[in-house]
Motif scaffolding. Sequence first.
Motif, PDB file in Angstrom:
ATOM      1  N   ILE A   1       0.837  -1.206   0.000  1.00  0.00           N
ATOM      2  CA  ILE A   1       0.000   0.000   0.000  1.00  0.00           C
ATOM      3  C   ILE A   1       0.870   1.253   0.000  1.00  0.00           C
ATOM      4  O   ILE A   1       0.575   2.227  -0.704  1.00  0.00           O
ATOM      5  N   VAL A   2       1.941   1.236   0.769  1.00  0.00           N
ATOM      6  CA  VAL A   2       2.858   2.380   0.796  1.00  0.00           C
ATOM      7  C   VAL A   2       3.396   2.670  -0.599  1.00  0.00           C
ATOM      8  O   VAL A   2       3.454   3.828  -1.033  1.00  0.00           O
ATOM      9  N   ARG A   3       3.788   1.636  -1.331  1.00  0.00           N
ATOM     10  CA  ARG A   3       4.338   1.833  -2.678  1.00  0.00           C
ATOM     11  C   ARG A   3       3.306   2.451  -3.617  1.00  0.00           C
ATOM     12  O   ARG A   3       3.633   3.286  -4.453  1.00  0.00           O
ATOM     13  N   LEU A   4       2.053   2.048  -3.470  1.00  0.00           N
ATOM     14  CA  LEU A   4       1.002   2.594  -4.328  1.00  0.00           C
ATOM     15  C   LEU A   4       0.679   4.038  -3.947  1.00  0.00           C
ATOM     16  O   LEU A   4       0.449   4.888  -4.814  1.00  0.00           O
ATOM     17  N   VAL A   5       0.680   4.325  -2.660  1.00  0.00           N
ATOM     18  CA  VAL A   5       0.480   5.713  -2.209  1.00  0.00           C
ATOM     19  C   VAL A   5       1.599   6.595  -2.757  1.00  0.00           C
ATOM     20  O   VAL A   5       1.372   7.730  -3.183  1.00  0.00           O
ATOM     21  N   ALA A   6       2.808   6.065  -2.776  1.00  0.00           N
ATOM     22  CA  ALA A   6       3.980   6.844  -3.185  1.00  0.00           C
ATOM     23  C   ALA A   6       3.937   7.268  -4.637  1.00  0.00           C
ATOM     24  O   ALA A   6       4.565   8.252  -5.022  1.00  0.00           O
ATOM     25  N   VAL A   7       3.203   6.522  -5.477  1.00  0.00           N
ATOM     26  CA  VAL A   7       3.100   6.903  -6.889  1.00  0.00           C
ATOM     27  C   VAL A   7       1.744   7.532  -7.187  1.00  0.00           C
ATOM     28  O   VAL A   7       1.309   7.611  -8.332  1.00  0.00           O
ATOM     29  N   GLY A   8       1.072   8.011  -6.123  1.00  0.00           N
ATOM     30  CA  GLY A   8      -0.112   8.827  -6.301  1.00  0.00           C
ATOM     31  C   GLY A   8      -1.412   8.086  -6.526  1.00  0.00           C
ATOM     32  O   GLY A   8      -2.392   8.679  -6.975  1.00  0.00           O
ATOM     33  N   ARG A   9      -1.458   6.779  -6.215  1.00  0.00           N
ATOM     34  CA  ARG A   9      -2.698   6.032  -6.405  1.00  0.00           C
ATOM     35  C   ARG A   9      -3.735   6.448  -5.364  1.00  0.00           C
ATOM     36  O   ARG A   9      -3.412   6.641  -4.196  1.00  0.00           O
ATOM     37  N   THR A  10      -4.979   6.565  -5.782  1.00  0.00           N
ATOM     38  CA  THR A  10      -6.066   6.899  -4.863  1.00  0.00           C
ATOM     39  C   THR A  10      -6.469   5.663  -4.072  1.00  0.00           C
ATOM     40  O   THR A  10      -6.083   4.534  -4.410  1.00  0.00           O
ATOM     41  N   ASN A  11      -7.277   5.847  -3.046  1.00  0.00           N
ATOM     42  CA  ASN A  11      -7.740   4.710  -2.262  1.00  0.00           C
ATOM     43  C   ASN A  11      -8.493   3.702  -3.126  1.00  0.00           C
ATOM     44  O   ASN A  11      -8.324   2.483  -2.990  1.00  0.00           O
ATOM     45  N   HIS A  12      -9.335   4.206  -4.040  1.00  0.00           N
ATOM     46  CA  HIS A  12     -10.102   3.307  -4.900  1.00  0.00           C
ATOM     47  C   HIS A  12      -9.191   2.524  -5.842  1.00  0.00           C
ATOM     48  O   HIS A  12      -9.430   1.334  -6.097  1.00  0.00           O
ATOM     49  N   GLU A  13      -8.155   3.174  -6.349  1.00  0.00           N
ATOM     50  CA  GLU A  13      -7.209   2.472  -7.214  1.00  0.00           C
ATOM     51  C   GLU A  13      -6.433   1.411  -6.446  1.00  0.00           C
ATOM     52  O   GLU A  13      -6.134   0.328  -6.976  1.00  0.00           O
ATOM     53  N   ILE A  14      -6.114   1.700  -5.185  1.00  0.00           N
ATOM     54  CA  ILE A  14      -5.438   0.709  -4.336  1.00  0.00           C
ATOM     55  C   ILE A  14      -6.354  -0.491  -4.106  1.00  0.00           C
ATOM     56  O   ILE A  14      -5.916  -1.643  -4.150  1.00  0.00           O
ATOM     57  N   CYS A  15      -7.634  -0.214  -3.884  1.00  0.00           N
ATOM     58  CA  CYS A  15      -8.621  -1.295  -3.709  1.00  0.00           C
ATOM     59  C   CYS A  15      -8.614  -2.230  -4.916  1.00  0.00           C
ATOM     60  O   CYS A  15      -8.571  -3.465  -4.773  1.00  0.00           O
ATOM     61  N   GLU A  16      -8.658  -1.639  -6.111  1.00  0.00           N
ATOM     62  CA  GLU A  16      -8.709  -2.442  -7.343  1.00  0.00           C
ATOM     63  C   GLU A  16      -7.409  -3.217  -7.565  1.00  0.00           C
ATOM     64  O   GLU A  16      -7.425  -4.382  -7.967  1.00  0.00           O
ATOM     65  N   LYS A  17      -6.311  -2.571  -7.287  1.00  0.00           N
ATOM     66  CA  LYS A  17      -5.002  -3.195  -7.516  1.00  0.00           C
ATOM     67  C   LYS A  17      -4.766  -4.375  -6.584  1.00  0.00           C
ATOM     68  O   LYS A  17      -4.227  -5.424  -6.987  1.00  0.00           O
ATOM     69  N   LEU A  18      -5.151  -4.227  -5.317  1.00  0.00           N
ATOM     70  CA  LEU A  18      -4.843  -5.238  -4.308  1.00  0.00           C
ATOM     71  C   LEU A  18      -6.054  -6.098  -3.935  1.00  0.00           C
ATOM     72  O   LEU A  18      -5.960  -6.946  -3.043  1.00  0.00           O
ATOM     73  N   PHE A  19      -7.192  -5.850  -4.610  1.00  0.00           N
ATOM     74  CA  PHE A  19      -8.415  -6.619  -4.341  1.00  0.00           C
ATOM     75  C   PHE A  19      -8.827  -6.522  -2.869  1.00  0.00           C
ATOM     76  O   PHE A  19      -9.122  -7.529  -2.214  1.00  0.00           O
ATOM     77  N   LEU A  20      -8.841  -5.295  -2.366  1.00  0.00           N
ATOM     78  CA  LEU A  20      -9.241  -5.028  -0.983  1.00  0.00           C
ATOM     79  C   LEU A  20     -10.452  -4.111  -0.967  1.00  0.00           C
ATOM     80  O   LEU A  20     -10.692  -3.362  -1.913  1.00  0.00           O
ATOM     81  N   SER A  21     -11.204  -4.152   0.124  1.00  0.00           N
ATOM     82  CA  SER A  21     -12.331  -3.226   0.272  1.00  0.00           C
ATOM     83  C   SER A  21     -11.809  -1.850   0.666  1.00  0.00           C
ATOM     84  O   SER A  21     -10.683  -1.714   1.165  1.00  0.00           O
ATOM     85  N   LEU A  22     -12.625  -0.828   0.443  1.00  0.00           N
ATOM     86  CA  LEU A  22     -12.224   0.532   0.780  1.00  0.00           C
ATOM     87  C   LEU A  22     -11.971   0.673   2.279  1.00  0.00           C
ATOM     88  O   LEU A  22     -11.001   1.318   2.699  1.00  0.00           O
ATOM     89  N   SER A  23     -12.820   0.063   3.087  1.00  0.00           N
ATOM     90  CA  SER A  23     -12.639   0.157   4.540  1.00  0.00           C
ATOM     91  C   SER A  23     -11.339  -0.512   4.979  1.00  0.00           C
ATOM     92  O   SER A  23     -10.663  -0.032   5.901  1.00  0.00           O
ATOM     93  N   THR A  24     -10.973  -1.606   4.322  1.00  0.00           N
ATOM     94  CA  THR A  24      -9.722  -2.294   4.658  1.00  0.00           C
ATOM     95  C   THR A  24      -8.521  -1.431   4.310  1.00  0.00           C
ATOM     96  O   THR A  24      -7.565  -1.323   5.088  1.00  0.00           O
ATOM     97  N   VAL A  25      -8.569  -0.793   3.138  1.00  0.00           N
ATOM     98  CA  VAL A  25      -7.470   0.094   2.737  1.00  0.00           C
ATOM     99  C   VAL A  25      -7.334   1.239   3.730  1.00  0.00           C
ATOM    100  O   VAL A  25      -6.217   1.598   4.141  1.00  0.00           O
ATOM    101  N   LYS A  26      -8.446   1.828   4.150  1.00  0.00           N
ATOM    102  CA  LYS A  26      -8.401   2.933   5.110  1.00  0.00           C
ATOM    103  C   LYS A  26      -7.828   2.475   6.447  1.00  0.00           C
ATOM    104  O   LYS A  26      -7.074   3.202   7.099  1.00  0.00           O
TER     105      LYS A  26
END
Length: 224
Positions: free
Chosen positions: A167-192
């Motif tokens: 998640i840190v790596r995705l945040v570092a390249v400007g990915r939004t929470n929703h994009e992180i969800c899609e990339k890692l197959f996680l729910s929005l609440s889990t990412v938060k």
Amino acid sequence: MSEKQIDVVVADDQELVRAGFSLILGAQPGTRVVGEAADGVECVELARRLRPNVVLVDIRMPRLDGLEVVRLLAGPGVVDPMNVVVITTFDQDDYVRTALRNGACGFLLKDASPALLLEAVQAAARGDALVSPAVTVRLLKQLDTQERTRTGQGPEAADLSEREMDIVRLVAVGRTNHEICEKLFLSLSTVKTYLGRIQTKLGARNRVEIAAWAWETGVARPGG
């Protein structure tokens, strides 16, 4: 149950730009544009009078530029700082640095998607920060070391799990929470939840400082 309504003031010297932002934000349930300003002085006066949850500010405006508006509304020494997001067509690094130093909660280019605009407004309303992917990588790579990290921790000392590092790596390249969800197959609440844990472990105030730590320690790399 709906979340608390987010009131927004939009400041830009171009009427069509203001209208476009207002249309996008007004169409989002729970978000309302309560005022529009055509110059920096008007923006400061309007924001101080209406006390919106978020102020969207263009950089180049008549009478008072957006960077000075940010300083007056959110900068060091402001007793009750507001949440200000800078939106501009100009992506020079010095603008980004100054905006963030002056207290901005986000930095977006005008060609950002409506989804990113909404996420930046929502993040700012929470007191969090979001920087456009278009400028995140270059900005964070060039920031001075003392500006980029407050913890001085290396990757080993941070005690992050493998998933947290992803998640840190995705945040570092400007990915939004929703994009992180899609990339890692996680729910929005889990990412938060993960982001909250990461902030605690790193002593970071927001996602910008998480990204800064990632670039400082070499966890993030170009093209990541």
